[in-house]
Structures are given as structure tokens and as C-alpha cells.
Write a protein that holds these residues in place. Structure first.
Motif, short mmCIF file in Angstrom:
data_model
loop_
_atom_site.label_atom_id
_atom_site.label_comp_id
_atom_site.label_asym_id
_atom_site.label_seq_id
_atom_site.Cartn_x
_atom_site.Cartn_y
_atom_site.Cartn_z
N UNK A 266 0.53 14.77 -7.79
CA UNK A 266 0.54 14.05 -6.51
C UNK A 266 1.92 13.42 -6.29
N UNK A 267 2.24 13.19 -5.04
CA UNK A 267 3.37 12.34 -4.71
C UNK A 267 2.85 10.95 -4.37
N UNK A 268 3.70 9.95 -4.59
CA UNK A 268 3.38 8.56 -4.23
C UNK A 268 4.44 8.13 -3.22
N UNK B 81 10.23 15.86 -10.77
CA UNK B 81 10.48 14.44 -11.00
C UNK B 81 9.88 13.55 -9.92
N UNK B 82 9.28 14.17 -8.90
CA UNK B 82 8.64 13.42 -7.82
C UNK B 82 7.12 13.62 -7.81
N UNK C 273 0.84 -1.20 0.00
CA UNK C 273 0.00 0.00 0.00
C UNK C 273 0.88 1.25 0.00
N UNK C 274 0.53 2.22 -0.85
CA UNK C 274 1.26 3.48 -0.95
C UNK C 274 0.32 4.64 -0.62
N UNK C 275 0.89 5.70 -0.07
CA UNK C 275 0.12 6.93 0.15
C UNK C 275 0.22 7.80 -1.10
N UNK C 276 -0.92 8.31 -1.56
CA UNK C 276 -0.93 9.26 -2.68
C UNK C 276 -1.41 10.59 -2.12
N UNK C 277 -0.55 11.61 -2.18
CA UNK C 277 -0.83 12.88 -1.53
C UNK C 277 -0.74 14.03 -2.52
#
Length: 328
Positions: free
Chosen positions: A141-143, A173-174, A125-129
Motif C-alpha cells: 500500500x501507499x500512505x 521504497x514508497x 489522517x492519512x490515505x492508505x491505498x
């Protein structure tokens, strides 16, 4: 086949780090405000569905993966990536802290391995913010791995870059963009079963199941003859659920017991990617969303109704091809 089905025009863009002009709306935050003006419920920023994923610094280059033995990557090469450049995003709760991210072409989730992102089990599981907007006012978004302050990052001084985990610095790039895309776009299609080759799915009457046949039959009304082989596929939102209708009869299909009939009852079916056939054409299963049963035909007969049977891995009689039909 996938290139016949979905044409996004990305290959016509100049291969430079410039943001593409997307024709599909970008995802946005969904907030439901109650009658009192208070925040009633906050939905995930990225709804469950299928997406093309782009890095802000890499413009039109799609995130992709072709093998579980190498990291996922972005590239400026021209090859058609089809479903290997499509990603299934699934929120695991009603926050932005847990998303499962899977490659549709490979049919597997992604995970962190040694600060590189690989496809394959076990999933993670990853956080998408939210990370603001790019120059085109599109949300980015960042992952992130929730337990550490590291985010998905790509290099920019190369024509191909693996996705790695690095400290979050707010760099282009992020930052990532998510463009919703259905597996099968809305349209009219001829539908073929892999086991039956060039024989088309058809229907002549609401009183009998839809079927495939290698016999020459007349539907009775010759003016609708060709339309009985035409199927209207309509996706519902950014999901794998579709309404499937026969153009000749002008009605959708639905299940009665374990058979598929045309008629007035409207039912949604899940269409899921199932790999490629021997001709390297994309094939799909058509599934009752609430069950593990898929559209299936028999192969030891000259005519077979479409029935619902339990999904068996790799069975050609359960795999379907969709060929767009231009209507004048």
C-alpha cells in the motif's frame, strides 16, 4: 519483557534488503457482495488493529519510533524495538481516505511536519491505498497525505532512513506492508501487578473476586494449586480485546458491579500498553472496553481483590505484567 512475550524471529534474518517470510496473514480487501450480486459495502483495506509495518524495499526492517523529537524511521540495526515498532491503525470512516496511525510504544499519533513524519500531537489522517503486490504476492500500500500527491517514502542507500513525503512514483521504497499482531499473543501467563512486585494474580473460587495476596494459602484442591496462578489470554481478531480465563477453575473472568470474578459469563477486556516499569519491563492496563475503568488493586493491605476504578495516569496499582508460562 516484551521480548519475552513476543518473539517474531526478525533478528535472525540476514540484515539485507530482502523480504521476510511472514507467518501472519497479510491484510486483504474485504468486500461484501449482496444477494443481487451488487457491491453492498466496501470495508477499509486495513481494518482497525495493531500492526508491524514494513517497507517493500527494506524487507524485514520494521518501521519504528522512539521519540517525539525525531521522525519515524526504518533501520537495519538489531535492537529490539518491542512496542515502539508496533502501530495502531484506525480507519476514520468506511473508505480508505482517512486513517489515524499511532505508535503504540509512545502512545501518540503521527503527523506531517515539513515533509517528514513525526510522532506526536496533533494527529493527522492519512490515505492508505492499494499499490499491488510484492514478489511474495503480499499486498502493498501507499500512505498518502490526501490533499497532495505525496506519499511516505524512505531512502534505500543507507542503514537508517527517516520517513519523508515525496512525489508518488510507484517505487518499492514508497510501498508498505501491514502485518497484524496482538499486543499479547494467545497463551498461558503468570500475571503480576506493578505495585505488588513478585506476587501473582490468582483465583480459588467463582464465589469471590480474583485477587493478589502475600499470604500462603491453599486452594483446597492441591492438584489445581499451581493452575490457579495460570491465566489463559486469548485475543479476539486484530484488536486489543481479550478473553481472560483462570486455568485452575477453567472459567473466564467477568465484572460484577466493580469487582472481577471468575465464572461462566464470558466478557472481553481491552489490554493496552502502558509503558515500562523501573526494571524496563513492559506493563499494560486491563480495561473494560466501554468504560474508562481499569483493573486496580489496593496497596495498603496484605490481600487485595481486583476492582474497577477510573484510570489514573502513572498509577502502578493499575499496571500489569504478563509472563508466559510453558505448559508441559
Amino acid at each position: 519483557m516484551f521480548s519475552k512475550i513476543i518473539t517474531f524471529g526478525l533478528e535472525t534474518l540476514a540484515l539485507v534488503h530482502a523480504a521476510p517470510s511472514f507467518q501472519v496473514p497479510m491484510v486483504s480487501c474485504n468486500v461484501n457482495i449482496g444477494a443481487s450480486g451488487t457491491l453492498a459495502h466496501l470495508l477499509p483495506d486495513i481494518p482497525s488493529g495493531n500492526y508491524h509495518v514494513y517497507n517493500e524495499a527494506w524487507g524485514s526492517a520494521q518501521l519504528r519510533s522512539h521519540s517525539t523529537t525525531e521522525p519515524i524511521f526504518v533501520s537495519l540495526t538489531r535492537e529490539s524495538v518491542g512496542p515502539f515498532g508496533m502501530w495502531k491503525i484506525e480507519p476514520q470512516d468506511d473508505t480508505n481516505e482517512k486513517y489515524a496511525i499511532s505508535n503504540i510504544g509512545l502512545g501518540v499519533p503521527v503527523h506531517n511536519s515539513g515533509n517528514l513524519i513525526f510522532p506526536g500531537e496533533p494527529g493527522e489522517a492519512f490515505a492508505i491505498e492499494r499499490a499491488g503486490q510484492d514478489d511474495n504476492k503480499q499486498d502493498v500500500f501507499t500512505i498518502k497525505v490526501p490533499s497532495v500527491n505525496k506519499v511516505w517514502t524512505v531512502d534505500t542507500n543507507t542503514v537508517r532512513s527517516n520517513v519523508s513525503l515525496k512525489e508518488e512514483l510507484g517505487l518499492p521504497s514508497q510501498k508498505w506492508k501491514f502485518v497484524p499482531v496482538p499486543l499479547i499473543p494467545s497463551g498461558t501467563y503468570h500475571v503480576y501487578n506493578e505495585a505488588w512486585g513478585s506476587l501473582q494474580l490468582r483465583s480459588y473460587s467463582n464465589k469471590e473476586p480474583i485477587f493478589i495476596s502475600d499470604t500462603v494459602e491453599s486452594p483446597g484442591n492441591l492438584s489445581m494449586a499451581s493452575a490457579t496462578f495460570h491465566w489463559k489470554i486469548e485475543p479476539h481478531g486484530n484488536s486489543n480485546e481479550y478473553t481472560i480465563s483462570n486455568l485452575g477453575l477453567e472459567v473466564p473472568v467477568h465484572k460484577i458491579s466493580n469487582l472481577i470474578f471468575t465464572g461462566q459469563s464470558d466478557e472481553r477486556f481491552a489490554i493496552e500498553y502502558a509503558g515500562q516499569d523501573v526494571s524496563k519491563e513492559d506493563v499494560f492496563t486491563i480495561k473494560v472496553s466501554s468504560e474508562n475503568s481499569v483493573w486496580t488493586v489496593d496497596t495498603n493491605t496484605v490481600r487485595s481483590n481486583v476492582s474497577l476504578k477510573r484510570l489514573e495516569q502513572g498509577l502502578p496499582s493499575q499496571k500489569w505484567k504478563f509472563v508466559p508460562v510453558p505448559l508441559n
